[in-house]
Design a protein around this motif. Structure first.
Motif, short mmCIF file in Angstrom:
data_model
loop_
_atom_site.label_atom_id
_atom_site.label_comp_id
_atom_site.label_asym_id
_atom_site.label_seq_id
_atom_site.Cartn_x
_atom_site.Cartn_y
_atom_site.Cartn_z
N ASP A 232 6.63 10.85 10.80
CA ASP A 232 5.21 10.95 11.15
C ASP A 232 4.61 9.59 11.44
N LEU A 233 5.04 8.58 10.67
CA LEU A 233 4.52 7.23 10.89
C LEU A 233 4.92 6.71 12.26
N LYS A 234 6.18 6.93 12.64
CA LYS A 234 6.65 6.49 13.96
C LYS A 234 5.93 7.25 15.07
N LEU A 235 5.76 8.54 14.89
CA LEU A 235 5.08 9.35 15.91
C LEU A 235 3.64 8.88 16.09
N GLN A 236 2.95 8.60 14.99
CA GLN A 236 1.56 8.15 15.09
C GLN A 236 1.47 6.77 15.74
N PHE A 237 2.41 5.89 15.39
CA PHE A 237 2.38 4.55 15.98
C PHE A 237 2.62 4.60 17.48
N TRP A 238 3.65 5.34 17.91
CA TRP A 238 3.94 5.42 19.34
C TRP A 238 2.83 6.14 20.10
N THR A 239 2.18 7.10 19.45
CA THR A 239 1.06 7.80 20.09
C THR A 239 -0.07 6.83 20.38
N LYS A 240 -0.31 5.91 19.46
CA LYS A 240 -1.35 4.89 19.67
C LYS A 240 -0.89 3.83 20.66
N ASN B 258 2.48 0.51 7.49
CA ASN B 258 1.44 1.30 6.83
C ASN B 258 0.07 0.67 6.94
N ASP B 259 0.03 -0.60 7.31
CA ASP B 259 -1.24 -1.29 7.50
C ASP B 259 -1.76 -0.98 8.90
N THR B 260 -2.44 0.14 9.03
CA THR B 260 -2.90 0.58 10.34
C THR B 260 -3.93 -0.35 10.95
N GLY B 261 -4.57 -1.16 10.12
CA GLY B 261 -5.53 -2.12 10.64
C GLY B 261 -4.88 -3.18 11.51
N ARG B 262 -3.58 -3.36 11.34
CA ARG B 262 -2.86 -4.36 12.13
C ARG B 262 -2.25 -3.76 13.39
N TRP B 263 -2.31 -2.45 13.54
CA TRP B 263 -1.69 -1.80 14.69
C TRP B 263 -2.16 -2.34 16.04
N PRO B 264 -3.45 -2.56 16.26
CA PRO B 264 -3.87 -3.09 17.57
C PRO B 264 -3.17 -4.40 17.93
N GLU B 265 -2.99 -5.28 16.94
CA GLU B 265 -2.29 -6.55 17.17
C GLU B 265 -0.83 -6.31 17.51
N LEU B 266 -0.18 -5.40 16.79
CA LEU B 266 1.23 -5.11 17.02
C LEU B 266 1.44 -4.46 18.39
N MET C 101 10.81 -0.29 16.52
CA MET C 101 10.15 -0.50 15.22
C MET C 101 11.14 -0.13 14.12
N ARG C 102 11.46 -1.09 13.26
CA ARG C 102 12.40 -0.84 12.17
C ARG C 102 11.62 -0.85 10.87
N LEU C 103 11.39 0.34 10.32
CA LEU C 103 10.57 0.46 9.13
C LEU C 103 11.18 -0.23 7.93
N ARG C 104 12.49 -0.07 7.73
CA ARG C 104 13.15 -0.65 6.55
C ARG C 104 13.26 -2.17 6.65
N LYS C 105 13.46 -2.67 7.85
CA LYS C 105 13.58 -4.12 8.03
C LYS C 105 12.23 -4.79 8.29
N HIS C 106 11.19 -3.98 8.46
CA HIS C 106 9.83 -4.49 8.69
C HIS C 106 9.76 -5.39 9.93
N VAL D 288 0.84 -1.18 0.00
CA VAL D 288 0.00 0.00 0.00
C VAL D 288 0.88 1.24 0.00
N PRO D 289 0.78 2.06 -1.04
CA PRO D 289 1.62 3.27 -1.07
C PRO D 289 1.18 4.26 0.00
N SER D 290 2.10 5.01 0.50
CA SER D 290 1.77 6.01 1.52
C SER D 290 2.70 7.20 1.35
N ASP D 291 2.13 8.40 1.46
CA ASP D 291 2.95 9.59 1.34
C ASP D 291 3.33 10.16 2.70
N ILE D 292 3.03 9.40 3.75
CA ILE D 292 3.39 9.84 5.09
C ILE D 292 4.89 9.65 5.31
#
Length: 206
Positions: A54-62, A168-176, A103-108, A46-50
């Motif tokens: 910002d992605l790390k900040l949003q994830f840690w905020t949640k 980028n799959d925010t639907g999986r965030w609760p599980e993570l 969380m390592r974005l490049r290494k997933h 899924v492409p994302s322009d974030i």
């Protein structure tokens, strides 16, 4: 060409020779049109322009409120703020022993970790050995592979990591986030709190 510009060929043969399209009427078998297979869900990115920050900040905020709640609201993560860093550090009350999430974005990958470094290699290894003695206990609680890294360098680590994470799959965030919360609680409870006296004895010893 004939209709648009009133262009006239002398004959059908001349037209085919000039345009090189005689193959369309050469009597060959026309194969069926190829149907492009749809990509499976696992192959879709899924492409994302974030931005990464910002992605790390949003994830840690949640994640932070869930992690704080998992610890019962105590000071392990209650004084930590979301940031754009890849790591989120907790407080365990023993200097040189660090509990943190990565969380390592490049290494997933996403991981819960213990870092041991009291600035003394021999003490670090003894602390690791105290924790490793509880290997069976922690592995009954944590349903993931645990990396025990005594290492040859000064520091040692204990890591619980999951791979193939699409942040980028925010639907999986609760599980993570649940993975981080429950794993961090287990690491602190079983490998730090449960053997705190032994750890202090190693650190304070000569």
């Amino acid at each position: 060409m004939e209709e648009r510009w009133n262009f006239k060929f002398a004959s059908q043969e001349q037209m085919e020779e000039l345009l090189h399209i005689s193959f369309v009427n050469d009597g060959r078998d026309i194969p069926p049109e190829l149907i492009e297979e749809e990509s499976s869900a696992e192959e879709i990115v899924v492409p994302s322009d974030i931005s990464d920050d910002d992605l790390k900040l949003q994830f840690w905020t949640k994640a932070l409120p869930v992690i704080v709640d998992a610890f019962g609201g105590n000071s392990t993560y209650s004084n930590v703020s979301p940031s754009t860093r890849s790591t989120l550090d907790g407080f365990v009350g023993i200097g040189g022993i660090n509990l943190y999430c990565t969380m390592r974005l490049r290494k997933h990958t996403l991981s819960a970790n213990i870092w041991i470094d009291v600035k003394n290699r021999e003490k670090n290894k003894k602390i690791f050995d105290v924790m490793f003695a509880r290997k069976d206990n922690i592995e009954k609680i944590v349903p993931y592979a645990i990396g025990w890294n005594r290492g040859v360098k000064r520091s040692s680590t204990v890591n619980v990591e999951i791979e193939n994470v699409d942040f980028n799959d925010t639907g999986r965030w609760p599980e993570l986030i649940d993975f981080l919360a429950t794993t961090c609680v287990a690491l602190k409870s079983e490998l730090i709190t449960a053997c705190a006296d032994e750890l202090h004895a190693v650190i304070d010893g000569d």
